[in-house]
Enzyme design. Structure first.
Site: not given
Length: 202
Positions: A26, A31, A81, A83, A108, A129
């Site tokens: 990632h 994000h 993560y 969320n 972001d 989220n």
């Protein structure tokens, strides 16, 4: 302890949380721009992130002029993560005893053009989220440094767009915009929200 321009108080450290998803897969995603900004801030402090029991990586240091505008700062990157970002940030808030008015979140933002910044305090989550999780844990009254990533092209789903890496064209300017966002975080803490907004909101 110095007085802070944006809170008018002499509370403890500032907590700056950069949002993203953990893991090398990632690292270059849109994000994860919050991680990119806090990585740069950590390098400016001369520190390296270490794993904290809160399930976040942290760096502690000071920004500003020592004894004049020096502010203690804790940089954080949640290891959950996106969320679930509220859990580690809430644990750090409790550990360092940071009031919500001294928490800055870098994230972001789809509704802003790539590279543009908006600094604000409070507000909704706009479907983000990470912010949704943070607001559930912290309440809404924290500072946000919103880093524009633009809207997805065509009918590309938002989730796919933010989990893709910045494009080759975007990467040519990304370092400049990340540097500017790091400057904006420092200005927010040292100079206060209004002065930082007048300089960096674009």
């Amino acid at each position: 302890m110095t007085t802070d321009a944006s809170t008018g108080g002499t509370a403890g450290p500032w907590l700056v949380a950069g949002l993203g998803n953990p893991g090398p897969g990632h690292a270059g995603n849109r994000h994860n721009v919050g991680f990119l900004v806090t990585d740069l801030l950590a390098s400016r402090l001369g520190g390296k992130f270490k794993v904290h029991k809160s399930r976040a990586r942290v760096v502690e240091g000071r920004i500003g002029v020592p004894g004049v505008s020096g502010q203690r700062i804790v940089l954080a990157q949640p290891l959950s993560y996106m969320n679930l970002s509220g859990r580690p940030v809430g644990a750090l808030r409790d550990f360092y005893k940071v009031p919500v008015g001294r928490i800055v979140v870098v994230h972001d933002e789809l509704d802003i053009d790539f590279g543009a910044l908006r600094l604000k305090k409070g507000g909704g989550d706009n479907g983000h989220n990470g912010l949704k999780s943070l607001t559930k844990t912290l309440g809404a009254d924290y500072f946000r440094v919103r880093f524009g990533v633009g809207r997805p092209p065509g009918r590309m789903p938002v989730a796919d767009y933010v989990l893709k890496d910045f494009s080759a064209v975007e990467r040519k300017e990304l370092d400049y915009f990340v540097d500017r966002a790091a400057d904006a975080v420092e200005s927010l803490i040292v100079d206060g929200l209004e002065r930082a907004q007048s300089t960096y909101n674009s």
